[in-house]
Write a protein that holds these residues in place. Structure first.
Motif, PDB file in Angstrom:
ATOM      1  N   ASP A   1       0.834  -1.212   0.000  1.00 49.45           N
ATOM      2  CA  ASP A   1       0.000   0.000   0.000  1.00 49.45           C
ATOM      3  C   ASP A   1       0.862   1.252   0.000  1.00 49.45           C
ATOM      4  OD1 ASP A   1      -2.305  -1.449  -0.023  1.00 49.45           O
ATOM      5  OD2 ASP A   1      -2.642  -1.335   2.152  1.00 49.45           O
ATOM      6  N   GLU A   2       1.908   1.218   0.826  1.00 48.64           N
ATOM      7  CA  GLU A   2       2.810   2.382   0.887  1.00 48.64           C
ATOM      8  C   GLU A   2       3.518   2.594  -0.454  1.00 48.64           C
ATOM      9  OE1 GLU A   2       4.012   2.160   5.623  1.00 48.64           O
ATOM     10  OE2 GLU A   2       5.037   0.869   4.196  1.00 48.64           O
TER      11      GLU A   2
ATOM     12  N   ASN B   1       2.323   1.847  -3.438  1.00 48.85           N
ATOM     13  CA  ASN B   1       1.377   2.446  -4.378  1.00 48.85           C
ATOM     14  C   ASN B   1       1.072   3.899  -4.038  1.00 48.85           C
ATOM     15  OD1 ASN B   1       1.079   0.264  -6.130  1.00 48.85           O
ATOM     16  ND2 ASN B   1      -0.315  -0.751  -4.704  1.00 48.85           N
ATOM     17  N   GLU B   2       1.067   4.181  -2.743  1.00 44.79           N
ATOM     18  CA  GLU B   2       0.836   5.554  -2.304  1.00 44.79           C
ATOM     19  C   GLU B   2       1.931   6.480  -2.831  1.00 44.79           C
ATOM     20  OE1 GLU B   2       0.512   7.263   2.079  1.00 44.79           O
ATOM     21  OE2 GLU B   2      -0.662   5.417   1.777  1.00 44.79           O
TER      22      GLU B   2
ATOM     23  N   THR C   1       1.742   6.869  -6.778  1.00 48.39           N
ATOM     24  CA  THR C   1       0.610   7.624  -7.311  1.00 48.39           C
ATOM     25  C   THR C   1       0.560   9.061  -6.789  1.00 48.39           C
ATOM     26  OG1 THR C   1      -0.773   6.716  -5.573  1.00 48.39           O
ATOM     27  CG2 THR C   1      -0.855   5.599  -7.710  1.00 48.39           C
ATOM     28  N   SER C   2       1.506   9.419  -5.921  1.00 47.59           N
ATOM     29  CA  SER C   2       1.478  10.785  -5.377  1.00 47.59           C
ATOM     30  C   SER C   2       1.969  11.784  -6.432  1.00 47.59           C
ATOM     31  CB  SER C   2       2.363  10.883  -4.129  1.00 47.59           C
ATOM     32  OG  SER C   2       3.727  10.836  -4.491  1.00 47.59           O
TER      33      SER C   2
END
Ligand SMILES: *Cc1c(COP(=O)(O)O)cnc(C)c1O
Length: 227
Positions: A128-129, A131-132, A135-136
């Motif tokens: 999750d981190e 992808n975070e 995508t930022s």
């Protein structure tokens, strides 16, 4: 066996598509030169200061890989010459690498480190981190870094099945990144070639890592002896 013999033996056992990083941390320059004279051109270090000293003293056709945890305030000391930073695990660190790369007119290749081990102490991102970050908008505006793959360290254990499970997990995340999903889009990949490196496997577990489709192994003690 000598350093050169260890090196050549390991090299000849690796599949053609697997890159060997000779992990030379704590070892003196003559030891590195023995590996260099036997043909090795990629060395891995885990302290920026030590890597910079060796870079200055040694032939300039060496690729220096930073494999350790990186402190933001030290990035500037390696930005002029580092070829690949393996242990990137935060947006803040990426921002600093991007900034220092820009100052040096370079694009610096990085691997994002994924936490796959059971131990709490090992650094790295979860999926999750990852992808975070990808995508930022902060990440997407960075022009001087290139994410070329992922890195991970398995749990330090004799349990082969557990290590295999952890490496397989990392390979799964790697394939997702190459083959689609938000992460891939964010990397603006035009081909799977730009995300090509899966750095996993050390002296104790590199054969298993290769079975799990590692493309880059980081081997120290099996080449240079114990530290
Ligand atoms: C020290 C180190 C290695 C090499 O370890 P060996 O067991 O000596 O092969 C590989 N990767 C990282 C991140 C390291 O810190």
């Amino acid at each position: 066996m000598s350093i050169a013999q260890n090196l050549l033996k390991i090299k000849s056992s690796l599949p053609e598509n697997v890159t060997l990083v000779a992990v030379s941390k704590t070892k003196p320059i003559p030891d590195l030169m023995e590996a260099y004279d036997a043909g090795q051109r990629i060395f891995g270090e885990n302290k920026i200061q030590e890597m910079a000293e060796k870079w200055e003293a040694m032939p300039k056709d060496i690729e220096w890989h930073m494999i350790g945890h990186v402190q933001t305030n030290k990035v500037k000391f390696m930005a002029p010459f580092v070829s690949l930073i393996h242990g990137v695990d935060s947006l803040k660190l990426l921002e600093e690498i991007n900034k220092q790369a820009q100052k040096n007119n370079r694009i610096i290749d990085c691997l994002l480190q994924i936490h796959i081990a059971e131990e709490e102490t090992k650094f790295g991102l979860d999926e999750d981190e990852l992808n975070e970050i990808l995508t930022s908008s902060t990440f997407q505006e960075m022009k001087n870094i290139r994410i070329v793959g992922l890195m991970g360290m398995a749990t330090f254990t004799n349990n082969q099945e557990q290590i295999r499970k952890e490496f397989t997990h990392l390979k799964t995340i790697f394939d997702k990144l190459r083959n689609g999903g938000s992460g891939r889009d964010a990397l603006q990949c035009v081909s799977t070639k730009c995300v090509s490196t899966l750095s996993m496997g050390m002296s104790g577990d590199y054969q298993l890592a290769i079975e799990c489709e590692s493309t880059m192994v980081r081997i120290g003690s099996r080449i240079f002896g114990g530290r």
